[in-house]
Design an enzyme around this catalytic site. Sequence first.
Site, PDB file in Angstrom:
ATOM      1  N   CYS A   2      -4.344 -11.653   1.407  1.00 36.76           N
ATOM      2  CA  CYS A   2      -5.416 -12.773   1.828  1.00 36.76           C
ATOM      3  C   CYS A   2      -5.227 -13.119   3.271  1.00 36.76           C
ATOM      4  O   CYS A   2      -4.127 -12.702   3.738  1.00 36.76           O
ATOM      5  CB  CYS A   2      -5.351 -13.927   1.072  1.00 36.76           C
ATOM      6  SG  CYS A   2      -5.213 -13.867  -0.732  1.00 36.76           S
ATOM      7  N   ARG A  27      -8.335  -8.350   5.270  1.00 37.21           N
ATOM      8  CA  ARG A  27      -7.182  -8.819   4.389  1.00 37.21           C
ATOM      9  C   ARG A  27      -7.657  -9.061   2.936  1.00 37.21           C
ATOM     10  O   ARG A  27      -7.161  -9.456   1.954  1.00 37.21           O
ATOM     11  CB  ARG A  27      -6.326  -9.864   4.872  1.00 37.21           C
ATOM     12  CG  ARG A  27      -5.784  -9.618   5.998  1.00 37.21           C
ATOM     13  CD  ARG A  27      -4.788 -10.819   6.445  1.00 37.21           C
ATOM     14  NE  ARG A  27      -3.686 -11.092   5.894  1.00 37.21           N
ATOM     15  CZ  ARG A  27      -2.704 -10.565   6.092  1.00 37.21           C
ATOM     16  NH1 ARG A  27      -2.517  -9.652   7.170  1.00 37.21           N
ATOM     17  NH2 ARG A  27      -1.407 -10.802   5.363  1.00 37.21           N
ATOM     18  N   TRP A  74      -8.158 -12.272  -1.433  1.00 35.90           N
ATOM     19  CA  TRP A  74      -8.155 -11.092  -2.213  1.00 35.90           C
ATOM     20  C   TRP A  74      -7.661 -11.353  -3.551  1.00 35.90           C
ATOM     21  O   TRP A  74      -6.453 -11.666  -3.582  1.00 35.90           O
ATOM     22  CB  TRP A  74      -7.110 -10.044  -1.434  1.00 35.90           C
ATOM     23  CG  TRP A  74      -7.120  -8.684  -2.122  1.00 35.90           C
ATOM     24  CD1 TRP A  74      -6.763  -8.505  -3.730  1.00 35.90           C
ATOM     25  CD2 TRP A  74      -7.322  -7.541  -1.887  1.00 35.90           C
ATOM     26  NE1 TRP A  74      -6.872  -7.332  -4.012  1.00 35.90           N
ATOM     27  CE2 TRP A  74      -7.144  -6.584  -2.744  1.00 35.90           C
ATOM     28  CE3 TRP A  74      -7.767  -7.021  -0.550  1.00 35.90           C
ATOM     29  CZ2 TRP A  74      -7.513  -5.329  -2.639  1.00 35.90           C
ATOM     30  CZ3 TRP A  74      -7.911  -5.599  -0.331  1.00 35.90           C
ATOM     31  CH2 TRP A  74      -7.794  -4.888  -1.356  1.00 35.90           C
ATOM     32  N   ASN A  98      -1.328 -17.130   0.770  1.00 28.95           N
ATOM     33  CA  ASN A  98      -1.517 -15.613   0.752  1.00 28.95           C
ATOM     34  C   ASN A  98      -0.123 -15.380   0.060  1.00 28.95           C
ATOM     35  O   ASN A  98       0.908 -15.560   0.607  1.00 28.95           O
ATOM     36  CB  ASN A  98      -1.465 -15.348   2.033  1.00 28.95           C
ATOM     37  CG  ASN A  98      -1.202 -13.899   2.427  1.00 28.95           C
ATOM     38  OD1 ASN A  98      -1.309 -12.774   1.476  1.00 28.95           O
ATOM     39  ND2 ASN A  98      -0.731 -13.221   3.283  1.00 28.95           N
ATOM     40  N   GLY A  99      -0.180 -14.365  -0.956  1.00 35.87           N
ATOM     41  CA  GLY A  99       0.826 -13.760  -1.610  1.00 35.87           C
ATOM     42  C   GLY A  99       1.024 -13.990  -3.237  1.00 35.87           C
ATOM     43  O   GLY A  99      -0.189 -14.292  -3.767  1.00 35.87           O
ATOM     44  N   GLU A 479      14.650  11.231   0.149  1.00 37.03           N
ATOM     45  CA  GLU A 479      13.779  10.469   1.011  1.00 37.03           C
ATOM     46  C   GLU A 479      14.848   9.719   2.125  1.00 37.03           C
ATOM     47  O   GLU A 479      14.412   9.873   3.104  1.00 37.03           O
ATOM     48  CB  GLU A 479      12.782   9.322   0.573  1.00 37.03           C
ATOM     49  CG  GLU A 479      12.148   8.263   1.393  1.00 37.03           C
ATOM     50  CD  GLU A 479      11.115   8.721   2.237  1.00 37.03           C
ATOM     51  OE1 GLU A 479      10.984   9.872   2.075  1.00 37.03           O
ATOM     52  OE2 GLU A 479      10.859   8.011   3.270  1.00 37.03           O
ATOM     53  N   LYS A 483      14.537  10.570   6.066  1.00 38.56           N
ATOM     54  CA  LYS A 483      14.490   9.455   7.245  1.00 38.56           C
ATOM     55  C   LYS A 483      15.547   9.475   8.278  1.00 38.56           C
ATOM     56  O   LYS A 483      15.016   9.410   9.369  1.00 38.56           O
ATOM     57  CB  LYS A 483      14.534   7.868   6.303  1.00 38.56           C
ATOM     58  CG  LYS A 483      13.440   7.498   5.422  1.00 38.56           C
ATOM     59  CD  LYS A 483      12.181   6.803   6.576  1.00 38.56           C
ATOM     60  CE  LYS A 483      11.287   7.924   6.819  1.00 38.56           C
ATOM     61  NZ  LYS A 483      10.303   8.275   5.682  1.00 38.56           N
ATOM     62  N   GLU A 486      14.622  12.523  10.519  1.00 40.83           N
ATOM     63  CA  GLU A 486      13.325  12.212  11.273  1.00 40.83           C
ATOM     64  C   GLU A 486      13.812  11.657  12.538  1.00 40.83           C
ATOM     65  O   GLU A 486      13.293  11.852  13.490  1.00 40.83           O
ATOM     66  CB  GLU A 486      12.433  11.689  10.204  1.00 40.83           C
ATOM     67  CG  GLU A 486      11.596  12.102   9.486  1.00 40.83           C
ATOM     68  CD  GLU A 486      10.737  11.620   8.777  1.00 40.83           C
ATOM     69  OE1 GLU A 486       9.569  11.907   8.904  1.00 40.83           O
ATOM     70  OE2 GLU A 486      11.005  10.384   8.383  1.00 40.83           O
ATOM     71  N   HIS A 502      27.780  22.162  -7.712  1.00 40.93           N
ATOM     72  CA  HIS A 502      27.750  23.577  -7.755  1.00 40.93           C
ATOM     73  C   HIS A 502      27.489  24.164  -6.251  1.00 40.93           C
ATOM     74  O   HIS A 502      26.678  24.975  -6.198  1.00 40.93           O
ATOM     75  CB  HIS A 502      26.304  23.506  -8.474  1.00 40.93           C
ATOM     76  CG  HIS A 502      26.546  23.058  -9.991  1.00 40.93           C
ATOM     77  ND1 HIS A 502      27.231  23.872 -10.861  1.00 40.93           N
ATOM     78  CD2 HIS A 502      25.956  21.970 -10.478  1.00 40.93           C
ATOM     79  CE1 HIS A 502      27.215  23.050 -12.266  1.00 40.93           C
ATOM     80  NE2 HIS A 502      26.526  21.831 -11.966  1.00 40.93           N
ATOM     81  N   LYS A 602       2.269  11.784  13.093  1.00 39.51           N
ATOM     82  CA  LYS A 602       1.983  11.071  12.111  1.00 39.51           C
ATOM     83  C   LYS A 602       1.117  11.841  11.117  1.00 39.51           C
ATOM     84  O   LYS A 602       1.284  11.531   9.679  1.00 39.51           O
ATOM     85  CB  LYS A 602       1.327   9.877  12.661  1.00 39.51           C
ATOM     86  CG  LYS A 602       1.101   8.660  11.561  1.00 39.51           C
ATOM     87  CD  LYS A 602       2.209   8.174  11.399  1.00 39.51           C
ATOM     88  CE  LYS A 602       2.015   7.153  10.193  1.00 39.51           C
ATOM     89  NZ  LYS A 602       3.450   7.076   9.351  1.00 39.51           N
TER      90      LYS A 602
HETATM   91  C1  G6P Z   1       4.278  14.010   8.282  1.00 37.13           C
HETATM   92  C2  G6P Z   1       4.656  12.632   8.649  1.00 37.13           C
HETATM   93  C3  G6P Z   1       5.352  12.215   7.412  1.00 37.13           C
HETATM   94  C4  G6P Z   1       4.432  12.159   6.131  1.00 37.13           C
HETATM   95  C5  G6P Z   1       3.889  13.630   6.035  1.00 37.13           C
HETATM   96  C6  G6P Z   1       2.873  13.485   4.821  1.00 37.13           C
HETATM   97  O1  G6P Z   1       5.016  14.977   8.252  1.00 37.13           O
HETATM   98  O2  G6P Z   1       5.529  12.851   9.732  1.00 37.13           O
HETATM   99  O3  G6P Z   1       5.771  10.759   7.779  1.00 37.13           O
HETATM  100  O4  G6P Z   1       5.247  11.692   5.009  1.00 37.13           O
HETATM  101  O5  G6P Z   1       3.300  14.035   7.017  1.00 37.13           O
HETATM  102  O6  G6P Z   1       1.608  12.853   5.504  1.00 37.13           O
HETATM  103  P1  G6P Z   1       0.756  12.098   4.787  1.00 37.13           P
HETATM  104  O7  G6P Z   1      -0.356  11.484   5.678  1.00 37.13           O
HETATM  105  O8  G6P Z   1      -0.147  13.180   3.855  1.00 37.13           O
HETATM  106  O9  G6P Z   1       1.127  11.083   3.895  1.00 37.13           O
END
Ligand code: G6P
Length: 607
Positions: A2, A27, A74, A98-99, A479, A483, A486, A502, A602
């Site tokens: 919201c 929102r 919302w 909001n929340g 993940e 991170k 990256e 293993h 991105k």
């Molecule tokens: C790129 C980005 C990642 C993302 C991946 C998939 O490698 O750097 O951060 O997870 O693409 O992107 P998507 O837009 O399909 O989630």
Amino acid sequence: MCGIIGILGSAPAAPRLVQALKRLEYRGYDSAGVATLEGGRIERRRAPGKLANLELELAGAPLSGVSGIGHTRWATHGAPTTANAHPHATDKVAIVHNGIIENFRSLREGLAKAGHEFASETDSEVIAHLITDGLDNGLTPEQAAIAAVRRLEGAFGIACLFAGEEDVLIGARKGSPLAVGIGDGEMFLGSDAIAVSPFTTRVMFLEEGDIAILSRARAKILDANGQVVTRQIHVFSGAAAAVEKGNHRHFMQKEIYEQPETSGRTITRYVNAFDERVEMPDLDGVDLAADNAIVIGCGTAHYAGRVAEYWLEQVAGIAVETDIASEFRYRKPAFGRKSFAVFVSQSGETADTLAALRYCKDQGVKTLAVVNVPESTIWREADARLPTLAGPEIGVASTKAFTAQLSALAALAIATGRARGAISSQEEGRLVRALMETPRMIAQALDSEPKIEAIAHELSQARDVLYLGRGVHYPLALEGALKLKEISYIHAEGYAAGELKHGPIALIDEGTPVVVLAPHDSLFEKTLSNMQEVAARGAKLILITDSAGAAAASDIAKHLILAPACDPFIAPLVYSVPIQLLAYLTAVHKGTDVDQPRNLAKSVTVE
Ligand code: G6P
């Protein structure tokens, strides 16, 4: 979720509130409303649907007061009707919220017993009654607002307007953003800087737990401990306010901190908190009562899919296959007769994910997109879509989009469980209640930043780092390693805790950092054995766990990062936060370009 706005002005507030709400419609737009002080009395105008309806309402019955609050909704608790539209009010106070107030039922019951009458089905209305209760007992507006906020559990941003108090506006933030705009003899509150940008360029962003007591001349900010604090004033041009970092050093940090809000927004999109049921939109021919599900994505989105594999199998008993999009179609995968395929993507434009989607469509498999960017190609081409509501993600390393994907996928697992008759309505209610706690739990997990900061300093010196997890925490280990790679450029690998012996255990020598994700759940004892195996070989263990896990493993872990104890179902959402902070703070120590790391993009639109 919201949008909220508050004004202590020198001109009629209603048109300005509407002007700000137009900037907040992104929102939510299920209903809108304003409240102003007219000769000291609270007057409201509210309307279901888009802002245009509220404007009509105001044209028919104008308001002229110069102090007011406004809201665009919302819907979470209660249908989008006029009665459920904000502001909610008594004759003493009007509030916009909001929340999610998690403990609204018990608060409402208590207040009703004390004679308070409720006019809506919302969780928000309890705030107005709690404050009124304080005022009835002789508290000042400031004292009553503080006392009320202390009793609220959940995530929220709030603005409060008091009858007879032309020069008081109070705002509070816990999990949902709130900014204070400082004008010339005027003061504003808004969900973001864009909301207040028509009126001022000077903005302060409240921190978690802050309460702002505003008059036209002064903004007094109290922090979570009740201490008076100052918050930095940022100066924006209108355009810069649209995408700003607020108090944060990087977009990635800002996006990590937005997660109570973005996960909550996504969860409430799919959850009916009153009935404790999941509600999916029309899935356009995608039949969740299938025998098989396929979950496809790239990078972080793929790991969200890997978490969903555990959820779908455990909650819905459906056979699941997950794969990275770039490999999926080269296998020429075969499909069962009753299958659906889920495509997870932040951008909705990733070329491999799109190609995999088209492959499935060619094979006659129904497709469901879990996508963050509306009207993107994957969004448009899929048969049905479950939007994630993370908002624009600027940092290249995905954070809030990941937890929004998990939020939507958790709801999908519950819906699939119901469609396949795998869970009772009691079990669905239990899972929904757990899911509703996510924003609060994520907010608590953010409190571990100072502890992680110290560990990150040490980690920034490492050459290689291993991440271990078992069960649903295995994809999270993947993940976590992604991170760190990256953004800090440190070599990192994620492994299933039981697989380490293993082969990868050969990598461990004196001082190799090993990050273990292990809440004290049914798998903890087994993971503890794996921790002992690596500790015996000189590894430096960084254990992310809850207090029970910390008590059991404190002798072998070099560092402990405490996460809140939570229902195992939502643990992947909660444990996402420490792994993101660990990568982020390590990269900051290394001095890398956190928001735009080398070689990455991105949105990857090439195969
Ligand atoms: C790129 C980005 C990642 C993302 C991946 C998939 O490698 O750097 O951060 O997870 O693409 O992107 P998507 O837009 O399909 O989630």
